[in-house]
Design an enzyme around this catalytic site. Structure first.
Site, PDB file in Angstrom:
ATOM      1  N   LYS A 112       0.822  -1.212   0.000  1.00 42.52           N
ATOM      2  CA  LYS A 112       0.000   0.000   0.000  1.00 42.52           C
ATOM      3  C   LYS A 112       0.859   1.266   0.000  1.00 42.52           C
ATOM      4  O   LYS A 112       0.417   2.319  -0.464  1.00 42.52           O
ATOM      5  CB  LYS A 112      -0.942   0.023   1.206  1.00 42.52           C
ATOM      6  CG  LYS A 112      -1.825  -1.213   1.371  1.00 42.52           C
ATOM      7  CD  LYS A 112      -2.755  -1.425   0.201  1.00 42.52           C
ATOM      8  CE  LYS A 112      -3.873  -2.412   0.490  1.00 42.52           C
ATOM      9  NZ  LYS A 112      -3.453  -3.810   0.678  1.00 42.52           N
TER      10      LYS A 112
HETATM   11  C1  LIG Z   1      -4.090  -4.992   0.292  1.00 41.51           C
HETATM   12  C2  LIG Z   1      -3.245  -6.195   0.241  1.00 41.51           C
HETATM   13  C3  LIG Z   1      -3.502  -7.215  -0.694  1.00 41.51           C
HETATM   14  C4  LIG Z   1      -4.665  -7.175  -1.654  1.00 41.51           C
HETATM   15  O1  LIG Z   1      -4.535  -6.155  -2.605  1.00 41.51           O
HETATM   16  P1  LIG Z   1      -5.816  -5.655  -3.430  1.00 41.51           P
HETATM   17  O2  LIG Z   1      -5.347  -4.495  -4.213  1.00 41.51           O
HETATM   18  O3  LIG Z   1      -6.830  -5.263  -2.380  1.00 41.51           O
HETATM   19  O4  LIG Z   1      -6.296  -6.781  -4.252  1.00 41.51           O
HETATM   20  C5  LIG Z   1      -2.631  -8.298  -0.734  1.00 41.51           C
HETATM   21  N1  LIG Z   1      -1.596  -8.388   0.131  1.00 41.51           N
HETATM   22  C6  LIG Z   1      -1.346  -7.423   1.042  1.00 41.51           C
HETATM   23  C7  LIG Z   1      -0.205  -7.614   1.976  1.00 41.51           C
HETATM   24  C8  LIG Z   1      -2.145  -6.304   1.132  1.00 41.51           C
HETATM   25  O5  LIG Z   1      -1.878  -5.359   2.039  1.00 41.51           O
END
Ligand SMILES: *Cc1c(COP(=O)(O)O)cnc(C)c1O
Length: 495
Positions: A112
């Protein structure tokens, strides 16, 4: 050439990129989409010699056409700096025949950070460009990682406040501590008695609450979103797929134009959608391998054509993927109808009324580049252990799901194309589960003992983000029922 944005449900058109970023979600509940996906206008060999920041500019300028060169370059250089613990920003690591694209070298050690390091800069620039005079309130639902990364980005940013809702029993201990120790006078954290879908639906409801938004406006506030429903999250995520391809080319792992596959551990469908955008821009990507955990609503969708959220919500060891309503799928649905907003809106109404919808064969045909797979805990843990024992490379529980599914994909289809696996979090963020995977049984030690054991075992130093929370004081204690989110927001903002 200016690109404009429109709602996937038809209610808003002709919106500029900066307005779309500022607004977050369209007024009719739809998501903003560009009227077309622009093509890369630099060659793959030119990309091969670019830095991450240069690649970011080459990609983002094509989408954010109302930002000036100076504005965009300034946002990029403020975002992708020494906050990241590696100069490459997103290193590509080869292990056991796969390429792990490490997206966790930012401040909060999850992917993120890749978009949320830049979103606050894009948003404050957008506010200035559009002469927005209200204080921006970022409402965020999190499955564990978005909340911390968004707060790290928005903490003490003038003209903004941020409120994060997370599922009380649905995040890892490190994730929870990271959020509850967050500094910044403009940050608020609320644990809700519900799951991620409750948090996300509650936030979307607040965005669509006309009366409440009027009241907010009178008090000098305006909502926006840091979730991947914001196009300002999606666009920066395209960059690292382009960068990964360019690195493979630079390192002579592939020939120019060679097709690669991408495997992504998926929850809200934001990360993998960014990979699809990269493909549509002209990057030679073949298959988009969509990896789910036991909440395998997307696997079922890609194999049957029916999306059905009517099932038990399962708490897993990859909590950031514990989601049954994948918001960004709406963008793919919209594209696969040939951008027919009315058709998309009907399906989304069915989803909200019955919790399910079925797409047509013609739509499925347009989605055939996606391949769905899933891994339960046994498969995930087995993958983490096997790759560590074979190669010494340690991955987190989300990456383990994608790595396993990617291997299964090659076995089942015989497709030998090289595969980039999105590595979405540091194993330190999920140390208990990762240690359980390595040992084959539930560990007894406390969280920080496990972190130290993991460091001794793997030889990877404990990241700064984890060191910081060892002794940081708890600053946030709010909790509420999933039906009380509006009252909670009103209380926080003093309405
Ligand atoms: C948010 C997240 C995901 C999923 O990503 P999306 O964009 O919601 O599909 C997978 N792994 C981690 C560690 C995340 O923080």
């Amino acid at each position: 050439m200016a690109l404009s944005y429109q709602s996937t449900r038809g209610g808003q058109q002709g919106v500029t990129a900066s307005q779309a970023i500022l607004q977050g979600l369209a007024a009719d509940g739809g998501l903003f989409m560009p009227t077309e996906i622009p093509k890369l206008d630099v060659s793959l060999s030119q990309l091969a010699s670019m830095t991450y920041q240069e690649t970011a500019y080459a990609v983002m300028r094509l989408f954010l056409t109302d930002y000036t060169e100076e504005e965009l370059k300034s946002c990029i250089s403020k975002a992708y700096d020494s906050k990241f613990d590696t100069e490459e920003i997103a290193p590509l690591v080869k292990a056991g025949g796969m390429y792990y694209l490490e997206l966790f070298h930012g401040k909060t050690i999850a992917f993120k950070d890749m978009a949320l390091s830049i979103l606050p800069h894009l948003m404050t620039t957008a506010a200035a460009k559009n002469h927005a005079d209200k204080e921006i309130v970022i409402l965020t639902a999190t499955s564990g990682d978005t909340g911390k990364a968004a707060m790290a980005g928005f903490a003490d940013v003038p003209g903004t406040r941020i409120i994060v809702f997370y599922p009380k029993n649905g995040v890892s201990p490190v994730q929870e501590l990271q959020m509850r120790t967050q500094k910044g006078a403009n940050t608020s954290v609320v644990a809700i008695h519900g799951n991620f879908d409750d948090a996300q639906s509650g936030v979307k409801k607040l965005f669509g609450d006309g009366e409440f938004n009027c009241l907010l406006g009178e008090k000098g506030f305006q909502f926006s979103s840091a979730n991947s429903i914001n196009i300002g999250r999606l666009v920066p995520q395209i960059v690292y797929y382009v960068y990964a391809y360019a690195k493979l080319l630079e390192n002579q792992e592939i020939a120019e134009g060679e097709t690669i596959n991408v495997a992504v551990p998926t929850g809200n469908f934001g990360n993998i959608l960014a990979a699809y955008f990269a493909k549509e821009m002209g990057l030679p990507i073949g298959r988009l391998i969509c990896a789910s955990n036991d909440n395998k609503v997307l696997y079922d969708f890609f194999t049957t054509g029916t999306y059905d959220r009517n099932r038990e919500f399962i708490l897993t060891n990859s909590p950031s993927m514990d989601i049954l309503i994948s918001s960004n799928l709406e963008r793919l649905i919209y594209l696969s109808t040939g951008c027919d907003a009315a058709a998309n809106a009907r399906l989304m109404e069915e989803l909200s009324a019955d919790g399910r919808y079925t797409v047509t064969e013609a739509m499925r045909e347009k989605m055939k580049d996606f391949w769905g797979g899933f891994a339960g805990w046994e498969e995930d843990a087995g993958e983490i252990r096997r790759v560590f024992e074979d190669t010494g490379y340690l991955m987190d529980t989300h990456t383990g799901v994608a790595s396993y599914v990617c291997r299964r994909y090659s076995e089942e289809t015989g497709d030998q194309a090289k595969c980039v696996v999105a590595s979405t979090a540091s194993p330190y963020k999920f140390s208990r589960s990762v240690m359980e995977a390595l040992k084959g049984s539930q560990p007894e030690a406390d969280e920080f003992q496990l972190i130290d054991q993991m460091s001794a075992l793997s030889g990877v130093p404990v990241p700064q983000a984890v060191e910081e929370i060892r002794s940081a004081p708890i600053r946030h204690n709010r909790e509420c029922g999933s039906g009380q989110m509006k009252e909670e927001v009103a209380d926080i903002l003093g309405l």
